[in-house]
Design a protein around this motif. Structure first.
Motif, short mmCIF file in Angstrom:
data_model
loop_
_atom_site.label_atom_id
_atom_site.label_comp_id
_atom_site.label_asym_id
_atom_site.label_seq_id
_atom_site.Cartn_x
_atom_site.Cartn_y
_atom_site.Cartn_z
N PRO A 1 8.54 -3.40 -21.28
CA PRO A 1 8.91 -3.32 -20.08
C PRO A 1 9.05 -1.80 -19.50
CG PRO A 1 10.53 -3.22 -21.57
CD PRO A 1 9.00 -3.99 -22.63
N PRO A 2 9.50 -1.91 -18.46
CA PRO A 2 9.47 -0.91 -17.21
C PRO A 2 11.03 -0.32 -17.54
CG PRO A 2 10.00 -2.52 -16.15
CD PRO A 2 8.92 -3.50 -17.29
N THR A 3 11.91 -0.89 -18.67
CA THR A 3 13.37 -0.31 -19.02
C THR A 3 13.21 -0.68 -20.27
OG1 THR A 3 14.25 -1.55 -18.10
CG2 THR A 3 13.69 -0.22 -16.06
N ALA A 4 14.39 0.20 -21.44
CA ALA A 4 14.59 -0.02 -22.21
C ALA A 4 15.54 0.49 -22.96
CB ALA A 4 13.35 0.15 -23.51
N TYR B 1 8.53 6.67 -22.46
CA TYR B 1 10.17 6.22 -22.21
C TYR B 1 10.61 8.03 -21.90
CZ TYR B 1 9.72 1.50 -22.34
OH TYR B 1 9.65 0.09 -22.36
N VAL B 2 11.21 8.37 -20.49
CA VAL B 2 11.91 8.99 -20.27
C VAL B 2 13.69 8.37 -20.42
CG1 VAL B 2 10.14 11.04 -19.75
CG2 VAL B 2 11.79 8.95 -18.17
N LYS C 1 22.09 9.28 -14.44
CA LYS C 1 22.76 7.98 -14.28
C LYS C 1 22.79 7.88 -12.45
CE LYS C 1 27.84 9.24 -14.99
NZ LYS C 1 28.85 9.91 -14.66
N LYS C 2 22.30 8.60 -11.45
CA LYS C 2 21.88 7.84 -10.64
C LYS C 2 21.54 6.81 -10.20
CE LYS C 2 21.95 9.60 -6.13
NZ LYS C 2 21.22 10.33 -4.68
N LEU C 3 19.94 6.90 -11.21
CA LEU C 3 19.17 6.12 -10.29
C LEU C 3 19.49 4.88 -11.51
CD1 LEU C 3 16.24 5.25 -9.81
CD2 LEU C 3 14.75 6.70 -11.80
N ARG C 4 20.27 5.06 -12.66
CA ARG C 4 20.25 3.86 -13.62
C ARG C 4 21.20 3.04 -13.08
NH1 ARG C 4 22.79 4.91 -19.59
NH2 ARG C 4 22.56 3.15 -20.45
N ARG C 5 22.27 3.84 -12.14
CA ARG C 5 23.41 2.95 -11.43
C ARG C 5 22.51 1.40 -11.22
NH1 ARG C 5 29.00 2.36 -11.03
NH2 ARG C 5 29.70 -0.04 -9.30
N CYS D 1 16.70 3.55 -20.69
CA CYS D 1 15.06 5.10 -20.71
C CYS D 1 14.79 3.52 -19.41
CB CYS D 1 14.25 4.89 -21.16
SG CYS D 1 15.84 5.86 -22.58
N HIS D 2 13.54 4.50 -19.00
CA HIS D 2 12.24 4.21 -18.12
C HIS D 2 10.93 4.52 -18.38
CE1 HIS D 2 13.02 7.55 -15.74
NE2 HIS D 2 12.35 8.00 -14.88
N LYS D 3 9.87 3.90 -18.76
CA LYS D 3 8.84 4.24 -18.31
C LYS D 3 8.40 5.58 -17.10
CE LYS D 3 6.11 0.97 -19.90
NZ LYS D 3 4.83 -0.47 -20.25
N GLY D 4 8.06 6.65 -17.68
CA GLY D 4 8.25 7.83 -16.40
C GLY D 4 6.63 8.07 -16.43
N THR D 5 6.10 8.68 -15.54
CA THR D 5 4.93 9.26 -15.07
C THR D 5 4.80 10.26 -16.09
OG1 THR D 5 5.62 10.89 -13.84
CG2 THR D 5 5.26 9.26 -12.51
N ARG D 6 3.58 10.70 -15.76
CA ARG D 6 2.64 12.39 -16.72
C ARG D 6 3.77 13.27 -16.78
NH1 ARG D 6 -0.63 16.68 -16.28
NH2 ARG D 6 -0.78 15.84 -13.90
N GLU D 7 3.76 13.18 -15.18
CA GLU D 7 5.03 14.81 -14.33
C GLU D 7 6.51 14.68 -15.36
OE1 GLU D 7 3.08 13.12 -12.68
OE2 GLU D 7 1.91 14.42 -12.20
N GLU D 8 7.04 13.08 -15.14
CA GLU D 8 8.24 12.98 -15.61
C GLU D 8 8.49 13.21 -17.58
OE1 GLU D 8 10.79 10.05 -13.16
OE2 GLU D 8 9.08 8.95 -14.28
#
Length: 354
Positions: A53-56, A65-66, A70-74, A132-139
């Motif tokens: 899934p996109p988040t875990a 995953y990365v 805190k801000k994005l999580r909220r 956690c969320h699925k990160g891009t290559r850069e992330e």
């Protein structure tokens, strides 16, 4: 003392089951740590393909995953709560938005308490699932680079190694040390030993040191093997790998546990004149050490237990923080093992025949 120690090591060294046990340990530990050996910087156009899934809650970097800021999580949590209020609580968009406006300025726990009044009790777990969320290559590459700025790759890997190797060694020591005192506790041998001139301190120190050395030898083999495996796996990644990281993790997180196990065998063997009753006791001890608990907020997890003979690192690979009070616990284990050895010596002296 030294002659007793050498005899015990020689007995185990000649036992093929001892070497088979180490081979099984290598296989089991490798199976558990292998995913961490796949971590590397992603090259251009390279992605981590998976059906996750996109988040875990506990996603790791080798799965792509990365950690979520805190801000994005909220923001992600509020979007998810909004969806649930509409889909599961049959609210229209206006009603759901009014609820979200109420909790907008609240901290997380206050917002969860507010939602519970409307019958929604799983709000905190939705927040946990955004850790956690699925990160891009850069992330992903930026996250790895940041974590390796001040720490070596082996600093993190050795903790995961200590996690799984410590669990294996707990069972290894429980099984193989059961024969440490078995010959000496036979009635005829037991009585004969008590008539010999060897002192209780020398005899028990030799036996315990012999059993501990056996565990030390098994751990030395595992350390060298996995240091080599880690070195080979990271050969083309540019990650730094140090043998010292493996040795320090083993000394801090595994060796005190092994000393405690062999000390318990000495006490049970002399108290009950047989080491076998210690086997189920130690298995229960391992079970106690591995069970989780709830923190002050009621969240279930692994926070460590008093005098536990296992140390877990349940976080992600780059978040392998030891459980609270682990240093104090390992120190108490050493002290408790020495107290048990002293008690065993007193039992031996009381049953000595002059």
């Amino acid at each position: 003392m030294w002659s007793i120690l050498k005899r015990e090591v020689k007995i185990y060294r000649k036992n093929p089951l001892f070497w088979l046990g180490i081979a099984i340990g290598v296989f089991l530990v490798y199976h558990d740590v292998n995913p961490y050996l796949q971590i590397h910087y992603l090259t251009e156009r390279e992605t981590v393909a998976n059906d996750c899934p996109p988040t875990a809650r506990d996603g790791d970097v080798f799965d792509g995953y990365v950690p979520t800021s805190k801000k994005l999580r909220r923001e992600m949590w509020e979007e998810r709560i909004m969806e649930i209020l509409i889909s599961k609580f049959d609210m229209d968009h206006t009603g759901a938005q009014s609820v979200m406006d109420e909790i907008k300025e609240m901290d997380l726990m206050a917002a969860c308490t507010y939602l519970e009044k409307d019958g929604y009790y799983d709000a905190y777990y939705e927040y946990a699932n955004t850790a956690c969320h699925k990160g891009t290559r850069e992330e992903i590459n930026a996250y790895i680079a940041k974590k390796l700025e001040n720490k070596t790759f082996s600093y993190y890997f050795s903790r995961k190694f200590a996690d799984f190797a410590g669990l294996f060694m707990g069972f290894f020591a429980t099984v193989f040390l059961s024969i440490l005192f078995i010959q000496d506790t036979k009635p005829t041998t037991y009585e004969l030993l008590h008539t010999k001139s060897v002192s209780a301190g020398k005899y028990l120190s030799g036996k315990v040191a012999g059993g501990f050395t056996v565990c030390l030898a098994a751990l030395a083999a595992l350390n060298l093997i996995f240091f080599g495996i880690c070195l080979a796996a990271t050969k083309n990644t540019g990650f730094e790998v140090r043998l010292a990281d493996f040795l320090l993790a083993t000394c801090f997180y595994i060796l005190p546990n092994m000393l405690m196990i062999v000390s318990i065998y000495s006490l049970i063997s002399l108290l009950l004149k047989s080491p076998l009753p210690a086997v189920p006791l130690l298995l229960l001890y391992i079970l106690y050490s591995n069970t989780g608990s709830r923190n002050t907020q009621g969240i279930y997890g692994y926070y460590g237990k008093p005098l536990a003979i296992m140390v877990w690192f349940p976080g992600g690979f780059f978040d392998t923080a030891p459980p609270p009070m682990v240093w104090l616990n390992q120190s108490f284990l050493l002290l408790a093992a020495l107290c048990i050895l002293f008690l065993s010596i007193q039992i031996w002296k009381r049953r000595r025949v002059y």
